[in-house]
Motif scaffolding. Structure first.
Motif, PDB file in Angstrom:
ATOM      1  N   ILE A 131       0.849  -1.203   0.000  1.00  0.00           N
ATOM      2  CA  ILE A 131       0.000   0.000   0.000  1.00  0.00           C
ATOM      3  C   ILE A 131       0.883   1.252   0.000  1.00  0.00           C
ATOM      4  O   ILE A 131       1.720   1.428   0.892  1.00  0.00           O
ATOM      5  N   TRP A 132       0.672   2.099  -0.989  1.00  0.00           N
ATOM      6  CA  TRP A 132       1.376   3.378  -1.082  1.00  0.00           C
ATOM      7  C   TRP A 132       0.350   4.470  -0.792  1.00  0.00           C
ATOM      8  O   TRP A 132      -0.817   4.346  -1.180  1.00  0.00           O
ATOM      9  N   ALA A 133       0.782   5.535  -0.131  1.00  0.00           N
ATOM     10  CA  ALA A 133      -0.163   6.620   0.134  1.00  0.00           C
ATOM     11  C   ALA A 133       0.535   7.963   0.057  1.00  0.00           C
ATOM     12  O   ALA A 133       1.693   8.111   0.445  1.00  0.00           O
ATOM     13  N   LYS A 134      -0.219   8.925  -0.453  1.00  0.00           N
ATOM     14  CA  LYS A 134       0.293  10.296  -0.549  1.00  0.00           C
ATOM     15  C   LYS A 134      -0.135  11.067   0.695  1.00  0.00           C
ATOM     16  O   LYS A 134      -1.298  10.988   1.111  1.00  0.00           O
ATOM     17  N   ALA A 135       0.809  11.788   1.297  1.00  0.00           N
ATOM     18  CA  ALA A 135       0.465  12.607   2.465  1.00  0.00           C
ATOM     19  C   ALA A 135       0.661  14.068   2.112  1.00  0.00           C
ATOM     20  O   ALA A 135       1.513  14.408   1.288  1.00  0.00           O
ATOM     21  N   ILE A 136      -0.133  14.929   2.747  1.00  0.00           N
ATOM     22  CA  ILE A 136       0.058  16.358   2.469  1.00  0.00           C
ATOM     23  C   ILE A 136       0.972  17.010   3.508  1.00  0.00           C
ATOM     24  O   ILE A 136       1.442  18.109   3.299  1.00  0.00           O
ATOM     25  N   ASN A 137       1.210  16.319   4.627  1.00  0.00           N
ATOM     26  CA  ASN A 137       2.203  16.807   5.592  1.00  0.00           C
ATOM     27  C   ASN A 137       2.692  15.619   6.436  1.00  0.00           C
ATOM     28  O   ASN A 137       2.166  14.509   6.317  1.00  0.00           O
ATOM     29  N   ARG A 138       3.703  15.867   7.270  1.00  0.00           N
ATOM     30  CA  ARG A 138       4.331  14.757   8.012  1.00  0.00           C
ATOM     31  C   ARG A 138       3.356  14.080   8.981  1.00  0.00           C
ATOM     32  O   ARG A 138       3.377  12.877   9.157  1.00  0.00           O
ATOM     33  N   ALA A 197      -0.307   1.893   5.839  1.00  0.00           N
ATOM     34  CA  ALA A 197       0.370   2.165   4.558  1.00  0.00           C
ATOM     35  C   ALA A 197       1.829   1.723   4.678  1.00  0.00           C
ATOM     36  O   ALA A 197       2.485   2.006   5.684  1.00  0.00           O
ATOM     37  N   HIS A 198       2.315   1.015   3.649  1.00  0.00           N
ATOM     38  CA  HIS A 198       3.702   0.533   3.690  1.00  0.00           C
ATOM     39  C   HIS A 198       4.689   1.593   3.207  1.00  0.00           C
ATOM     40  O   HIS A 198       5.844   1.586   3.597  1.00  0.00           O
ATOM     41  N   HIS A 199       4.221   2.468   2.318  1.00  0.00           N
ATOM     42  CA  HIS A 199       5.094   3.523   1.778  1.00  0.00           C
ATOM     43  C   HIS A 199       4.295   4.824   1.785  1.00  0.00           C
ATOM     44  O   HIS A 199       3.161   4.839   1.288  1.00  0.00           O
ATOM     45  N   VAL A 200       4.895   5.868   2.336  1.00  0.00           N
ATOM     46  CA  VAL A 200       4.222   7.167   2.343  1.00  0.00           C
ATOM     47  C   VAL A 200       5.083   8.152   1.555  1.00  0.00           C
ATOM     48  O   VAL A 200       6.298   8.210   1.760  1.00  0.00           O
ATOM     49  N   VAL A 201       4.451   8.878   0.640  1.00  0.00           N
ATOM     50  CA  VAL A 201       5.204   9.903  -0.091  1.00  0.00           C
ATOM     51  C   VAL A 201       4.600  11.273   0.205  1.00  0.00           C
ATOM     52  O   VAL A 201       3.390  11.414   0.382  1.00  0.00           O
ATOM     53  N   LEU A 202       5.490  12.250   0.299  1.00  0.00           N
ATOM     54  CA  LEU A 202       5.066  13.644   0.486  1.00  0.00           C
ATOM     55  C   LEU A 202       5.527  14.380  -0.768  1.00  0.00           C
ATOM     56  O   LEU A 202       6.665  14.865  -0.809  1.00  0.00           O
ATOM     57  N   PRO A 203       4.698  14.414  -1.828  1.00  0.00           N
ATOM     58  CA  PRO A 203       5.187  14.882  -3.122  1.00  0.00           C
ATOM     59  C   PRO A 203       5.852  16.250  -3.090  1.00  0.00           C
ATOM     60  O   PRO A 203       6.905  16.433  -3.687  1.00  0.00           O
TER      61      PRO A 203
END
Ligand code: ATP
Length: 144
Positions: free
Chosen positions: A100-107, A118-124
């Motif tokens: 599971i990958w998920a986009k975050a808008i802040n930490r 979520a296994h991977h979190v990205v903060l674009p």
């Protein structure tokens, strides 16, 4: 694991991030199922994404009907609606999606996404800022 669509990715939320991701994966030959609640957005993308549907990812039955059990990978690309993002990530975890990958808008959002599974979190925006800094410092070295 023979039935699992190992190469397919479910991309949930087709805003700027999710649609760019889904289109790029598609152009690289990966099968993508794009999901969004916004009917107009889905209609607009249907010419460029072979598999795109209107559905609410906070509804566990909707996820089941989309065949989530067959997907090895899913991306939660919902940002602004933090509640929908977190609920979706937790349902994917409950449904035992392996990656599971998920986009975050802040930490803080990112920490919660990790906690709910979520296994991977990205903060674009943060990640891209760092990347541009690397690119810029690399260029600066060229002039030293
Ligand atoms: P971006 O910056 O990528 O454009 P954003 O951070 O502004 O996106 P949102 O607009 O909140 O993020 O979400 C992106 C997409 O996710 C939108 O197209 C929205 O319709 C969709 N979305 C929101 N909630 C859900 C949901 N429960 N199920 C499916 N899609 C959803």
């Amino acid at each position: 694991m023979a039935d699992i669509r190992t190469e397919s990715v479910m991309v949930i939320g087709l805003g700027r991030f999710g649609s760019a991701l889904a289109l790029e994966l598609t152009s690289r030959g990966t099968e993508v199922l794009g999901v969004d609640t916004n009917r107009k957005l889905v209609q607009n993308l249907s010419g460029r994404l072979p598999h795109v549907v209107v559905a609410d990812s906070t509804d566990i039955e909707a996820l089941r009907q989309l065949g989530i059990a067959e997907f090895r990978r899913a991306v939660v690309a919902i940002g602004t609606d933090i509640q929908a993002s977190i609920l979706t990530a937790s349902l994917l975890s409950e449904l035992e999606v392996p990656d599971i990958w998920a986009k975050a808008i802040n930490r803080q959002h990112g920490r919660i996404l990790s906690r709910v599974g979520a296994h991977h979190v990205v903060l674009p925006e943060h990640d891209m800022g760092e990347r541009v800094a690397h690119l810029l410092s690399g260029r600066m070295l060229d002039y030293i």
